[in-house]
Design an enzyme around this catalytic site. Sequence first.
Site, mmCIF file in Angstrom:
data_model
loop_
_atom_site.group_PDB
_atom_site.id
_atom_site.type_symbol
_atom_site.label_atom_id
_atom_site.label_comp_id
_atom_site.label_asym_id
_atom_site.label_seq_id
_atom_site.Cartn_x
_atom_site.Cartn_y
_atom_site.Cartn_z
ATOM 1 N N GLU A 169 36.317 34.479 35.462
ATOM 2 C CA GLU A 169 34.994 34.029 35.875
ATOM 3 C C GLU A 169 33.932 35.128 35.846
ATOM 4 O O GLU A 169 33.415 35.532 36.901
ATOM 5 C CB GLU A 169 35.057 33.423 37.284
ATOM 6 C CG GLU A 169 35.983 32.235 37.415
ATOM 7 C CD GLU A 169 35.854 31.521 38.771
ATOM 8 O OE1 GLU A 169 35.066 31.970 39.611
ATOM 9 O OE2 GLU A 169 36.543 30.512 38.965
ATOM 10 N N GLU A 375 42.672 27.664 37.301
ATOM 11 C CA GLU A 375 42.475 27.494 38.749
ATOM 12 C C GLU A 375 41.967 26.094 39.017
ATOM 13 O O GLU A 375 41.079 25.601 38.312
ATOM 14 C CB GLU A 375 41.415 28.448 39.328
ATOM 15 C CG GLU A 375 41.869 29.846 39.550
ATOM 16 C CD GLU A 375 40.769 30.721 40.152
ATOM 17 O OE1 GLU A 375 39.910 30.206 40.897
ATOM 18 O OE2 GLU A 375 40.785 31.919 39.854
#
Length: 470
Positions: A169, A375
């Site tokens: 991310e 995730e």
Amino acid sequence: MTQNEPRVFPPDFVWGAATASYQIEGAAREGGRTPSIWDTFSHTPGRVLGGDTGDVACDHFHRFRDDIDLMAGLGLGAYRFSVSWSRVQPTGRGPAVQTGLDFYRELVDGLLERGIAPALTLYHWDLPQELEDAGGWPARETAERFAEYATIVGEALGDRVAMWTTHNEPFCAALLGYGSGVHAPGRTEPESMLKAAHHLNLSHGLATQALRAVLPRSAQVGITFNPGVIRPFSDSPEDADAARRIDALHTRIFTDPVLHGSYPQDLRQDTARVSDWSFVRDGDEATIHQPIDFLGLNYYTPTVVSFAQDGAVKGNDGHGVSEHSQWVGSEDVVQFHPAPGEVTDMGWVIDPTGLTDLLLRFHREVPGLPLYVTENGAACPDKADDAGVVHDSDRIAYVHGHLAAAHKAMEQGVDLRGYFLWSLLDNFEWAYGYSKRFGMVHVDFETLQRTPKASARWYAEVIAAGQLPA
Ligand code: FCB
């Protein structure tokens, strides 16, 4: 397929769980480890809820063998973890520290002995503080240092780790770290934010090259993004334009150069007031655009935006960001809205259709590239019963809904290879400290005792059956 049939996953589907170094390891000052930006940030009053820090966290550094036993008990096929840069290369420069590398080698060997595939992430936001002091991600040199670090870890573990991810991310590292300042290092500098994004991208390209030079040819190298699933508030052209702007700033700023080799023109125009983008040098976009073997996608909740009349970017985008105005130039007007529906303990709306949409988007955008959900999970207001067990039917429902959504995407042709539940353990949830629990295993932060929740037992059954019950 109807709602009432079990959803069967392919036999080689990877069932995993994920964590990150600063969120679980603790042992912040052991073995030569030096502070990362998250140590500094969490020790700065007012930055993290309750003044919590990752000094001890889940003490995974000392308890990793027990944690591997827990994983084996669940039948996990893979474990996604990240390496703490300042544990293996304390100053972010020069030689590695053997004790740091030994920790990860023992972890990986323990996983392999139990038949659990290690999935290693090089960077989950814990930049060595010394590199931040030298300029951090807005400084180009940090990208070069990252490639050196990638070589060190690649040489040490390349013979035993098959799945490599450069970044987790980069949106959060750049935009939350240097734009809104709600994450470490807590800077609120619009142009630095754009430079950080570029140097994170560049570091991905350089590290991918560095890894290819030292890893066996069979190793898989990729990156994990958390692309926004941006939904316009209405079907007006103004709201569509607001969605376009936020998609550029949150997602295409990373995915376009990495997957296609160039920055979006609309992003450059939207941010022209903030920067002329002269920090992008000739050849950088080609360097960033390395072939990758898979793409990791993290998904929690969609984002709803509209055009705002009064000239300000406001509201909350569901990731703890409330002020974007300086990022997109003062004439840009975007309003974030709470999406309708039930929310998790983070206040994030539960909408599994966003996961199907996200997987379909990248399936279409990069045909043939294998995808992983790296995730997905929920923070819930967990309460233990007298025996200490948490009956987290809310988390089970969340994961069930999202696995069904992933399966739906696969039925439409998406090459989804695996799913990593966030998270194995309750842990240090960044600016929220220990107040938010994402684990399928409960951690008592006084005693550090681990107790699997009902969701862990449920997930173990799904894994064993290779299918999601109806
Ligand atoms: C993601 C992060 C992860 C965790 C989850 C809830 O953005 O990658 O570390 O905090 O959110």
